[in-house]
Design a protein around this motif. Structure first.
Motif, short mmCIF file in Angstrom:
data_model
loop_
_atom_site.label_atom_id
_atom_site.label_comp_id
_atom_site.label_asym_id
_atom_site.label_seq_id
_atom_site.Cartn_x
_atom_site.Cartn_y
_atom_site.Cartn_z
N TRP A 20 0.94 -1.19 0.06
CA TRP A 20 -0.06 0.10 -0.06
C TRP A 20 0.95 1.16 -0.05
CZ3 TRP A 20 -0.42 -3.71 3.81
CH2 TRP A 20 -1.53 -4.80 3.34
N ASP A 22 0.20 4.05 1.75
CA ASP A 22 -0.03 4.90 2.84
C ASP A 22 0.78 4.64 4.05
OD1 ASP A 22 -1.27 2.79 3.45
OD2 ASP A 22 -3.08 3.69 4.46
N TYR A 92 0.89 0.77 8.78
CA TYR A 92 -0.10 1.28 7.71
C TYR A 92 -1.40 1.43 8.25
CZ TYR A 92 3.05 -0.22 4.16
OH TYR A 92 4.18 -0.53 3.28
#
Length: 167
Positions: A20, A22, A92
């Protein structure tokens, strides 16, 4: 020089293999193997101690990958050798505070993910990943994860040897 190396490594490592975009970088820890062995600590225990600084009793699953070679284009930025390894931990928040750690040694790496729910980790068929039950406060489950890391990652990479592990 060392700080520039770490910055380049983090940019490359986190963007190359993370699932991911983020993620929040939490820690970069270099472990000198001679010092680790001097205190009679196994490689897997060193990895667990770094990662578990950021967990609590709500993490229930561990996902451990096999060992993989670092792509040659990224290897030019990484110069660890065989006397130390590097643990990079990212969190995350959007994935229920999933913890993702990559461990780099020589020209190889593996990763460990700790998750609160099994569905927090998005599995793919591209990599061999072992799913395990994990609880920080449960010695049996925690040590099962540690022993799996030792057996499947640390010993094959050459960080520790078999004789030392089983004594």
């Amino acid at each position: 020089m060392k700080k520039a190396f770490i910055i380049i490594l983090l940019i490359t490592a986190c963007s190359a293999h993370a699932q991911w975009n983020d993620g929040v970088l939490i820690n970069v820890q270099e472990v000198t193997i001679a010092k680790m062995k001097a205190v009679r600590m196994t490689g897997a225990e060193a990895v667990m101690k770094v990662i578990e600084q950021y967990t609590d009793g709500r993490y229930r699953f561990a996902f451990v990958s096999n060992n993989y070679l670092i792509p040659p284009e990224q290897l030019q930025h990484l110069d660890l050798g065989k006397n130390r390894f590097l643990i990079v931990v990212a969190g995350y928040p959007a994935q229920n505070n999933l913890l993702y750690a990559q461990i780099f040694f020589d020209s190889s790496f593996f990763f460990i993910t700790l998750a609160k729910n099994e569905s927090d980790m998005k599995l793919s068929n591209d990599m061999q990943i072992t799913k395990m039950n994990y609880e920080k406060g449960n010695a049996v489950r925690r040590n099962n994860v540690r022993d799996t890391i030792q057996r499947n990652n640390i010993i094959p990479l050459g960080i520790d040897n078999v004789e030392r592990y089983y004594q």
